[in-house]
Design a protein around this motif. Structure first.
Motif, PDB file in Angstrom:
ATOM      1  N   GLN A   1       0.816  -1.259   0.031  1.00 50.17           N
ATOM      2  CA  GLN A   1       0.043   0.070  -0.015  1.00 50.17           C
ATOM      3  C   GLN A   1       0.857   1.414  -0.025  1.00 50.17           C
TER       4      GLN A   1
ATOM      5  N   GLU B   1      -1.043   8.346   7.287  1.00 48.60           N
ATOM      6  CA  GLU B   1      -0.295   6.948   7.674  1.00 48.60           C
ATOM      7  C   GLU B   1       1.177   7.119   7.821  1.00 48.60           C
TER       8      GLU B   1
ATOM      9  N   LYS C   1       3.531   2.528   2.831  1.00 46.89           N
ATOM     10  CA  LYS C   1       3.339   2.392   4.042  1.00 46.89           C
ATOM     11  C   LYS C   1       4.149   1.771   4.786  1.00 46.89           C
TER      12      LYS C   1
ATOM     13  N   SER D   1       1.642   5.134   0.973  1.00 41.00           N
ATOM     14  CA  SER D   1       1.331   5.684   2.237  1.00 41.00           C
ATOM     15  C   SER D   1       0.167   6.793   1.738  1.00 41.00           C
ATOM     16  N   LYS D   2      -0.863   6.920   2.716  1.00 36.30           N
ATOM     17  CA  LYS D   2      -1.860   7.780   2.679  1.00 36.30           C
ATOM     18  C   LYS D   2      -1.764   8.937   3.702  1.00 36.30           C
TER      19      LYS D   2
END
Length: 549
Positions: free
Chosen positions: A95, A101, A113, A97-98
């Protein structure tokens, strides 16, 4: 053997710099044979003197010259390229990183992430860059935690060391140097030990919070249930109200129709009588006109014999009625409306009685079991053993003057108090010429002369001189009762601010205090009054409630 061939036989771990933990960049070999990134070993020796190998700790008394390792450089380049391809292919699986996060601090370009943060390296790693910490023996000993930002905050701001102890004296996290410099005599435990204790406390706190949540959920259900009951009560009251007012409306309309019919019938009879008289008079007029014509004709006749022969029969008037005493009197309507309204009042009274019976039946559902409190009773009062009866005695008892005891006023309270909801009780007053009944707030004055009234914390009614009833409102209200009550019901709705008194046997409302504001406990209040020459010797009796059918 070519570098490409060598890379097939060697593992990636052999081409990781032990300082930056990444594949070598510009690898150099130092005299002891260990390899490092040129930048890494240069910075290391800039701050660590004497110079030594980070791996084997061999000391060099002069700063060694750095020699580029061409072979390792080529192999490392291939490993780096392979790692980048691997990271590129795995980044689609991992994933990105958003916002909010924790990102991997090693990734270049697109930040993946982070899966873990290292408390030793003070960096966060994605799955790819976490691998050395999972495979290298030296890195396996590092403490990994779930990814967090601001790892610098886990370092002692004063000594730049890892916060790994907890000072129980100052209730703060400290490093090893703090224990010997700033907190010498304090009590320390490892962070993990304090963590376990605090975690257990949080568990207890969460348990308490869950109980509070459950209580509030139950309270919500209770409130919803109350709203449901209120709605049912409202629907029932509406239905009963509509039924009663419909009956009253029909009764009024019926009485009105009957009144109008009665008046019309009287008028019809008068008109019929008048019509009879007029018809009879018109018949007589017709007969008289006929005789008048005959008389005129005879008077004009020149026949002597005919006039003399007819004179006797025509000279006298035809038989008629003496109308002197005959008249048509307008009918009398006196009392017609009064009687109609009186009947309506009787109907209304019956409906009111039904309503009060229904109301009394409902309030009786809130009946409570009361007993008199001897600690509040005036010394002149006599209480029954079961605490249900009280009357005035002839001898003053020697009792301790407690704060809760009435001094001069011959009164007593119930043991039970109420600070919410509804309650109802009944008191027999049969045979008494004077009494006080009602409820009182907890903070009332109980010593000296007492004035009953709302402002002084009493909501009561009383009887004086055998037939003088009053509600002690502000001002007092004289009550007009059809008959003396033998049993008085007292109903209180705390939240509604309502105190009502009922004549139980007559199922009639005596009086209601409305719009009251209760902020304290309420106690049922009783005063049998003085025994005046034996006329008022009967006791006040708390009676069991026989629900009205």
């Amino acid at each position: 053997m070519s570098a490409a061939a060598a890379s097939c036989l060697l593992t990636e771990d052999q081409f990781l710099c032990s300082i930056c933990l990444d594949v070598f960049t510009d690898p150099v070999t130092i005299p002891c044979g260990h390899n490092f990134c040129k930048t890494c070993i240069t910075k290391y020796w800039d701050i660590n003197v004497p110079y030594h190998c980070p791996n084997c700790k061999k000391v060099f008394y002069t700063r060694p010259e750095l020699q580029v390792n061409t072979f390792i450089s080529e192999v490392a380049a291939q490993f780096r390229q392979s790692a980048q391809q691997k990271a590129s292919s795995s980044s689609s699986e991992q994933q990105v990183s958003k916002p909010g996060e924790v990102p991997c601090e090693i990734c270049t370009g697109t930040k993946l992430k982070a899966l873990k943060s290292c408390l030793v390296c003070l960096e966060s790693y994605c799955e790819t860059h976490l691998q050395p910490h999972l495979t290298k023996p030296g890195l396996k000993r590092h403490q990994l935690i779930d990814p967090v930002e601001d790892l610098e905050g886990r370092m002692c701001p004063k000594h730049d060391k890892l916060l790994e102890l907890f000072c129980k004296t100052d209730q703060t996290c400290v490093c090893m140097l703090c224990t010997v410099l700033d907190h010498k005599t304090h009590d320390f435990v490892p962070l993990k030990e304090e963590y376990e204790g605090k975690k257990a406390e949080l568990g207890e706190t969460d348990g308490e919070l869950q109980q509070m949540i459950q209580k509030r959920r139950l309270k919500i259900e209770e409130i919803k249930h109350s709203v449901k009951l209120s709605k049912e009560d409202a629907n029932r009251e509406t239905a009963e109200g509509v039924q009663v007012f419909t009956a009253l409306k029909e009764s009024v309309e019926r009485s009105q129709a009957e009144l109008i019919d009665t008046i019309k019938e009287k008028q019809r009879k008068t008109e019929k009588q008048a019509e009879g008289f007029i018809k009879e008079l018109q018949q007589e007029i017709s007969e008289l006109k006929k005789r008048s014509t005959e008389v005129k004709q005879l008077s004009q006749s020149e026949d002597h014999l005919l006039l003399l022969q007819s004179f006797t029969s025509l000279n006298a008037a035809p038989p008629t009625k003496d109308w002197t005493g005959v008249s048509v009197r307008p009918p009398s309507y006196d009392g017609t409306v009064v009687r109609a309204v009186s009947q309506l009042e009787e109907t209304l009274s019956k409906q009111m009685k039904k309503l009060f019976e229904a109301e009394l039946k409902r309030v009786q559902q809130s009946a409570v079991d009361l007993t008199l409190d001897p600690d509040t009773a005036n010394p002149w009062l006599i209480l029954s053993d079961d605490g249900k009866q009280v009357n005035y005695g002839d001898v003053k008892k020697n009792l301790p003057d407690k704060p809760e005891r009435f001094g001069s006023c011959v009164s007593v309270l119930a043991k039970q108090s109420f600070s919410s909801g509804r309650f109802y009780y009944e008191v027999q007053v049969k045979g008494k010429t004077e009494w006080d009944l009602g409820v009182a707030r907890e903070s009332i004055n109980r010593k000296g002369n007492i004035t009953l009234g709302i402002q002084n914390g009493y909501w009561t009614i009383w009887l004086r001189n055998e037939n003088e009833y009053k509600a002690l409102a502000d001002p007092a209200v004289r009550l007009s009762l059809k008959s003396p009550p033998q049993k008085v019901g007292v109903f209180v709705d705390y939240e509604e601010g309502l105190v009502s008194f009922y004549d139980v046997d007559a199922a009639a409302l005596i009086y209601s205090f409305t719009g009251c504001c209760f902020t304290e406990k309420l106690y049922p209040y009783f005063n049998p009054s003085l025994n005046k020459t034996g006329k008022n010797s009967a006791p006040l009796i708390i009676s069991p409630v026989n629900h009205t059918e």
